[in-house]
Scaffold this active site. Structure first.
Site, PDB file in Angstrom:
ATOM      1  N   GLU A  81     -22.383  47.808 -75.640  1.00 28.84           N
ATOM      2  CA  GLU A  81     -21.973  47.466 -74.279  1.00 28.84           C
ATOM      3  C   GLU A  81     -20.451  47.399 -74.103  1.00 28.84           C
ATOM      4  O   GLU A  81     -19.956  46.702 -73.221  1.00 28.84           O
ATOM      5  CB  GLU A  81     -22.583  46.122 -73.872  1.00 28.84           C
ATOM      6  CG  GLU A  81     -24.100  46.154 -73.812  1.00 28.84           C
ATOM      7  CD  GLU A  81     -24.651  44.928 -73.120  1.00 28.84           C
ATOM      8  OE1 GLU A  81     -25.041  45.050 -71.954  1.00 28.84           O
ATOM      9  OE2 GLU A  81     -24.668  43.848 -73.739  1.00 28.84           O
ATOM     10  N   HIS A 100     -18.422  38.783 -72.672  1.00 21.96           N
ATOM     11  CA  HIS A 100     -19.789  39.086 -72.245  1.00 21.96           C
ATOM     12  C   HIS A 100     -20.746  38.271 -73.103  1.00 21.96           C
ATOM     13  O   HIS A 100     -20.652  38.290 -74.328  1.00 21.96           O
ATOM     14  CB  HIS A 100     -20.105  40.568 -72.389  1.00 21.96           C
ATOM     15  CG  HIS A 100     -21.558  40.862 -72.199  1.00 21.96           C
ATOM     16  ND1 HIS A 100     -22.207  40.621 -70.998  1.00 21.96           N
ATOM     17  CD2 HIS A 100     -22.510  41.323 -73.046  1.00 21.96           C
ATOM     18  CE1 HIS A 100     -23.480  40.944 -71.128  1.00 21.96           C
ATOM     19  NE2 HIS A 100     -23.700  41.360 -72.366  1.00 21.96           N
ATOM     20  N   HIS A 102     -24.781  35.883 -73.268  1.00 19.89           N
ATOM     21  CA  HIS A 102     -26.157  35.685 -72.792  1.00 19.89           C
ATOM     22  C   HIS A 102     -26.455  34.187 -72.838  1.00 19.89           C
ATOM     23  O   HIS A 102     -27.507  33.771 -73.311  1.00 19.89           O
ATOM     24  CB  HIS A 102     -27.145  36.450 -73.684  1.00 19.89           C
ATOM     25  CG  HIS A 102     -26.749  37.862 -74.002  1.00 19.89           C
ATOM     26  ND1 HIS A 102     -26.928  38.455 -75.234  1.00 19.89           N
ATOM     27  CD2 HIS A 102     -26.157  38.813 -73.220  1.00 19.89           C
ATOM     28  CE1 HIS A 102     -26.497  39.704 -75.199  1.00 19.89           C
ATOM     29  NE2 HIS A 102     -26.013  39.946 -73.992  1.00 19.89           N
ATOM     30  N   HIS A 182     -30.316  39.179 -68.164  1.00 18.89           N
ATOM     31  CA  HIS A 182     -29.503  39.653 -69.284  1.00 18.89           C
ATOM     32  C   HIS A 182     -28.445  38.626 -69.690  1.00 18.89           C
ATOM     33  O   HIS A 182     -28.440  38.147 -70.808  1.00 18.89           O
ATOM     34  CB  HIS A 182     -28.873  40.990 -68.867  1.00 18.89           C
ATOM     35  CG  HIS A 182     -27.943  41.588 -69.868  1.00 18.89           C
ATOM     36  ND1 HIS A 182     -27.399  42.846 -69.705  1.00 18.89           N
ATOM     37  CD2 HIS A 182     -27.428  41.132 -71.035  1.00 18.89           C
ATOM     38  CE1 HIS A 182     -26.609  43.112 -70.733  1.00 18.89           C
ATOM     39  NE2 HIS A 182     -26.604  42.094 -71.541  1.00 18.89           N
TER      40      HIS A 182
HETATM   41 ZN   LIG Z   1     -25.438  41.913 -73.218  1.00 15.06          ZN
END
Ligand SMILES: [Zn+2]
Length: 252
Positions: A81, A100, A102, A182
């Site tokens: 990603e 980023h 989760h 996500h």
């Molecule tokens: Zn991710």
């Protein structure tokens, strides 16, 4: 070709950010942290494909903002990603760091319909408004729906430059974009602020869920959110120094 080296303390900030966010439970074996290169805004710095708690300075690579690809031949395995980071640096010249993650308390706010993450305490004013003050519509941070861009059969990952660009568009001028089912992506003017906002987005999500279980919720107004953000984020060195010490204190 002259290879402009990044400042060693910036690379160390990226390493420390990985370790702090792992210790704080924001990152686990997944998620990533990047910083825009301090001497070349067309590059950014991020680890190779590695669990955040294991990242060291030697694992940090330079990537192209244009392509999202590393600036080296025969690169090691990379984060799938990485285009989240490249697309946001391309769209937002003001952004100097991206996380980023989760994180578990934030995720329900990407899933539940009819409820939005809102700034509910004074430590979390960054959740209000946009980068240009007054842009907030009181609706909370944007939520990215990957189905709108890639159909209903994806693995929900931002695997391409095109999906990265769509995510950056959804982020707009905000400081965090939620990603349905996500996680979330947080942006800031520094690595330290990106870490702070990542930790406190999780805190806010827990508080908001607890408050909603008790009854109707009053969120900060846009003006309160702005005032609180300016006050608290001016002291970002304090939590950073504490968390850095904690993250590095138990290394064997
Ligand atoms: Zn991710």
């Amino acid at each position: 070709m002259f290879e402009a080296m990044a400042r060693p303390d910036l690379i160390q900030d990226v390493v420390d950010a990985n370790r702090i966010l792992y210790r704080k439970g924001i990152l686990d074996a997944f998620g990533h942290v990047s910083a825009r290169h301090d001497r070349d805004p067309t590059r950014f710095l991020m680890a190779r494909n590695l669990a955040p708690g294991q990242v060291q300075a030697a694992d940090i690579l330079a990537y192209s903002v244009d392509s999202g690809e590393p600036l080296m031949e025969a690169p090691p395995k990379l984060y799938l990603e990485r285009y989240i980071h490249s697309a946001i640096y391309q769209a937002r010249p003001d952004v100097m760091a991206v996380v980023h993650h989760h994180s578990p308390a934030v995720l329900p706010f990407t899933i539940a319909r009819g409820v939005r993450l809102r700034p509910v305490c004074h430590m979390c004013g960054f959740l209000g408004g946009g980068a240009s003050e007054g842009a907030g519509d009181g609706a909370g941070p944007p939520v990215f729906e990957i189905r709108d861009h890639a159909g209903d059969a994806t693995d929900l990952l931002i695997r391409s430059r095109e999906l990265g660009a769509a995510l950056a568009t959804c982020l707009g001028a905000a400081r965090i974009v939620l990603m349905r089912g996500h996680g979330a992506t947080v942006v800031a003017e520094s690595v330290k602020l990106a870490v702070y906002r990542s930790v406190y987005a999780e805190v806010n999500a827990k508080l908001q869920a607890q408050a909603m279980a008790l009854g109707e919720v009053t969120a900060l107004s846009d003006s309160e959110a702005k005032a609180a953000r300016i006050t608290v984020e001016g002291q970002v060195e304090r939590p950073w120094n504490l968390w850095k010490q904690e993250a590095n204190s138990n290394d064997a």
